[in-house]
Design a protein around this motif. Structure first.
Motif, PDB file in Angstrom:
ATOM      1  N   UNK A  70       0.678  -1.109   0.348  1.00 33.50           N
ATOM      2  CA  UNK A  70      -0.470  -0.554  -0.212  1.00 33.50           C
ATOM      3  C   UNK A  70       0.776   1.397  -0.004  1.00 33.50           C
ATOM      4  N   UNK A  71      -0.175   2.471  -0.577  1.00 32.58           N
ATOM      5  CA  UNK A  71       0.915   3.751  -0.113  1.00 32.58           C
ATOM      6  C   UNK A  71       1.024   4.064   1.098  1.00 32.58           C
ATOM      7  N   UNK A  72       1.952   4.752   2.285  1.00 33.15           N
ATOM      8  CA  UNK A  72       2.090   4.777   3.055  1.00 33.15           C
ATOM      9  C   UNK A  72       0.643   6.454   3.377  1.00 33.15           C
ATOM     10  N   UNK A  73      -0.054   6.055   4.599  1.00 33.68           N
ATOM     11  CA  UNK A  73      -1.040   7.096   4.531  1.00 33.68           C
ATOM     12  C   UNK A  73      -1.844   7.285   3.961  1.00 33.68           C
ATOM     13  N   UNK A  74      -2.263   6.131   2.869  1.00 36.47           N
ATOM     14  CA  UNK A  74      -3.164   6.141   2.280  1.00 36.47           C
ATOM     15  C   UNK A  74      -2.620   7.009   0.413  1.00 36.47           C
ATOM     16  N   UNK A  75      -1.669   7.857   0.878  1.00 36.00           N
ATOM     17  CA  UNK A  75      -1.269   9.102  -0.219  1.00 36.00           C
ATOM     18  C   UNK A  75      -0.563   9.058  -1.353  1.00 36.00           C
ATOM     19  N   UNK A  76      -1.416   8.947  -2.681  1.00 27.69           N
ATOM     20  CA  UNK A  76      -0.449   9.202  -3.733  1.00 27.69           C
ATOM     21  C   UNK A  76       0.467   9.484  -4.026  1.00 27.69           C
ATOM     22  N   UNK A  77       0.977  10.148  -2.937  1.00 28.52           N
ATOM     23  CA  UNK A  77       2.623  10.857  -3.353  1.00 28.52           C
ATOM     24  C   UNK A  77       3.361  10.002  -3.481  1.00 28.52           C
ATOM     25  N   UNK A  78       2.869   8.770  -2.121  1.00 26.72           N
ATOM     26  CA  UNK A  78       4.320   7.743  -1.778  1.00 26.72           C
ATOM     27  C   UNK A  78       3.689   6.811  -2.821  1.00 26.72           C
ATOM     28  N   UNK A  79       5.390   6.350  -2.995  1.00 27.00           N
ATOM     29  CA  UNK A  79       5.322   4.937  -3.750  1.00 27.00           C
ATOM     30  C   UNK A  79       4.798   3.305  -2.686  1.00 27.00           C
ATOM     31  N   UNK A  80       4.322   2.690  -3.567  1.00 30.91           N
ATOM     32  CA  UNK A  80       3.070   1.357  -3.174  1.00 30.91           C
ATOM     33  C   UNK A  80       4.445   0.446  -2.589  1.00 30.91           C
ATOM     34  N   UNK A  81       3.761   0.361  -1.263  1.00 29.24           N
ATOM     35  CA  UNK A  81       5.685  -0.265  -0.412  1.00 29.24           C
ATOM     36  C   UNK A  81       4.886  -1.797   0.432  1.00 29.24           C
ATOM     37  N   UNK A  82       5.458  -2.035   0.018  1.00 28.21           N
ATOM     38  CA  UNK A  82       4.842  -3.286   1.424  1.00 28.21           C
ATOM     39  C   UNK A  82       4.682  -3.144   2.423  1.00 28.21           C
ATOM     40  N   UNK A  83       4.128  -3.635   3.808  1.00 28.27           N
ATOM     41  CA  UNK A  83       3.696  -3.402   4.864  1.00 28.27           C
ATOM     42  C   UNK A  83       5.233  -3.735   5.750  1.00 28.27           C
ATOM     43  N   UNK A  84       6.259  -4.644   4.901  1.00 27.27           N
ATOM     44  CA  UNK A  84       6.996  -4.208   6.002  1.00 27.27           C
ATOM     45  C   UNK A  84       8.641  -3.253   5.785  1.00 27.27           C
ATOM     46  N   UNK A  85       8.214  -2.467   4.701  1.00 25.83           N
ATOM     47  CA  UNK A  85       8.513  -0.941   4.495  1.00 25.83           C
ATOM     48  C   UNK A  85       8.028   0.014   4.858  1.00 25.83           C
ATOM     49  N   UNK A  86       7.114   0.106   5.901  1.00 32.24           N
ATOM     50  CA  UNK A  86       6.747   0.517   6.756  1.00 32.24           C
ATOM     51  C   UNK A  86       6.040   0.406   7.965  1.00 32.24           C
ATOM     52  N   UNK A  87       6.076   1.340   8.251  1.00 35.40           N
ATOM     53  CA  UNK A  87       5.369   1.741  10.075  1.00 35.40           C
ATOM     54  C   UNK A  87       4.056   1.740  10.479  1.00 35.40           C
ATOM     55  N   UNK A  88       3.733   0.872   9.200  1.00 35.89           N
ATOM     56  CA  UNK A  88       1.839   1.413   9.084  1.00 35.89           C
ATOM     57  C   UNK A  88       1.019   0.546  10.732  1.00 35.89           C
ATOM     58  N   UNK A  89      -0.229   1.077  11.003  1.00 33.56           N
ATOM     59  CA  UNK A  89      -0.703   0.409  13.067  1.00 33.56           C
ATOM     60  C   UNK A  89      -0.702  -1.394  12.233  1.00 33.56           C
ATOM     61  N   UNK A  90      -1.595  -1.264  11.049  1.00 40.02           N
ATOM     62  CA  UNK A  90      -2.304  -1.954  10.189  1.00 40.02           C
ATOM     63  C   UNK A  90      -1.406  -3.774  10.041  1.00 40.02           C
ATOM     64  N   UNK A  91      -1.133  -3.924  10.756  1.00 45.06           N
ATOM     65  CA  UNK A  91       0.240  -5.185  10.406  1.00 45.06           C
ATOM     66  C   UNK A  91      -0.122  -6.858  11.081  1.00 45.06           C
ATOM     67  N   UNK A  92       0.591  -7.773   9.920  1.00 42.44           N
ATOM     68  CA  UNK A  92       0.279  -8.726  10.591  1.00 42.44           C
ATOM     69  C   UNK A  92       0.338  -9.475  11.691  1.00 42.44           C
ATOM     70  N   UNK A  93       1.044  -8.860  12.725  1.00 46.97           N
ATOM     71  CA  UNK A  93       0.977  -8.687  14.270  1.00 46.97           C
ATOM     72  C   UNK A  93       1.139  -7.177  14.572  1.00 46.97           C
ATOM     73  N   UNK A  94      -0.454  -7.449  15.346  1.00 48.83           N
ATOM     74  CA  UNK A  94      -0.361  -5.286  15.504  1.00 48.83           C
ATOM     75  C   UNK A  94       0.643  -5.021  16.700  1.00 48.83           C
ATOM     76  N   UNK A  95       1.959  -5.315  16.472  1.00 54.87           N
ATOM     77  CA  UNK A  95       2.826  -4.875  17.666  1.00 54.87           C
ATOM     78  C   UNK A  95       3.178  -3.686  17.551  1.00 54.87           C
ATOM     79  N   UNK A  96       2.905  -2.640  18.643  1.00 57.42           N
ATOM     80  CA  UNK A  96       3.424  -1.400  17.972  1.00 57.42           C
ATOM     81  C   UNK A  96       5.309  -0.983  18.744  1.00 57.42           C
TER      82      UNK A  96
END
Length: 153
Positions: A70-96
């Motif tokens: 997905x794009x970080x924060x859903x913003x079109x100005x940023x590239x599509x990257x995998x969840x492991x290349x971001x710090x998004x809260x919606x993760x396979x295991x929701x560990x912060x």
């Protein structure tokens, strides 16, 4: 492979932030209220300036089709990257994971600044920040990361 892990919360976040947000965490002061059985585990932590807080992002929800790439924060100005290349809260295991300023330790309450967790978030571990383990001198990040983080703290 089907491994099951049991993670038990040791405490809960008490914060003025009540809903999920993606910016302005820098001045937020929060408290971690440990279960009384863990109070003694704070002994010596007040000698550190920073700690790493691990939380269970209880309001997060990972949808494989939506969140895997997905794009970080859903913003079109940023590239599509995998969840492991971001710090998004919606993760396979929701560990912060947050590095916080320690403001005080008092009985079973740890007061901190910069904890990006909302009120009611379960805390699963606390670790002291050690520069020998936790600081990297030379870091490479894509340019979009600096844009994403511009107003985070």
């Amino acid at each position: 492979m089907d491994n099951t892990f049991v993670i038990r919360p040791i405490g809960i976040v008490r914060s003025p932030v009540l809903s999920r947000v993606d910016e302005n965490w820098g001045k937020i002061e929060a408290e971690i209220h440990l279960q009384s059985t863990w109070a003694a585990a704070l002994t010596g932590l007040s000698e550190f300036s920073h700690a790493i807080i691990l939380t269970w992002l209880h309001q997060a929800s990972f949808d494989y089709n939506r969140d895997l790439v997905r794009r970080p924060r859903g913003q079109a100005k940023w590239p599509e990257v995998g969840i492991f290349a971001q710090r998004a809260k919606n993760r396979p295991n929701p560990i912060g994971l947050s590095v916080v300023d320690i403001l005080s330790c008092n009985e079973n309450i740890l007061k901190v600044r910069q904890l990006d967790a909302i009120d009611g978030t379960p805390v699963i571990d606390i670790k002291p920040y050690y520069t020998a383990f936790d600081r990297i001198e030379t870091v490479v990040e894509p340019a979009w990361v600096h844009e994403v983080m511009a107003d985070y703290f």
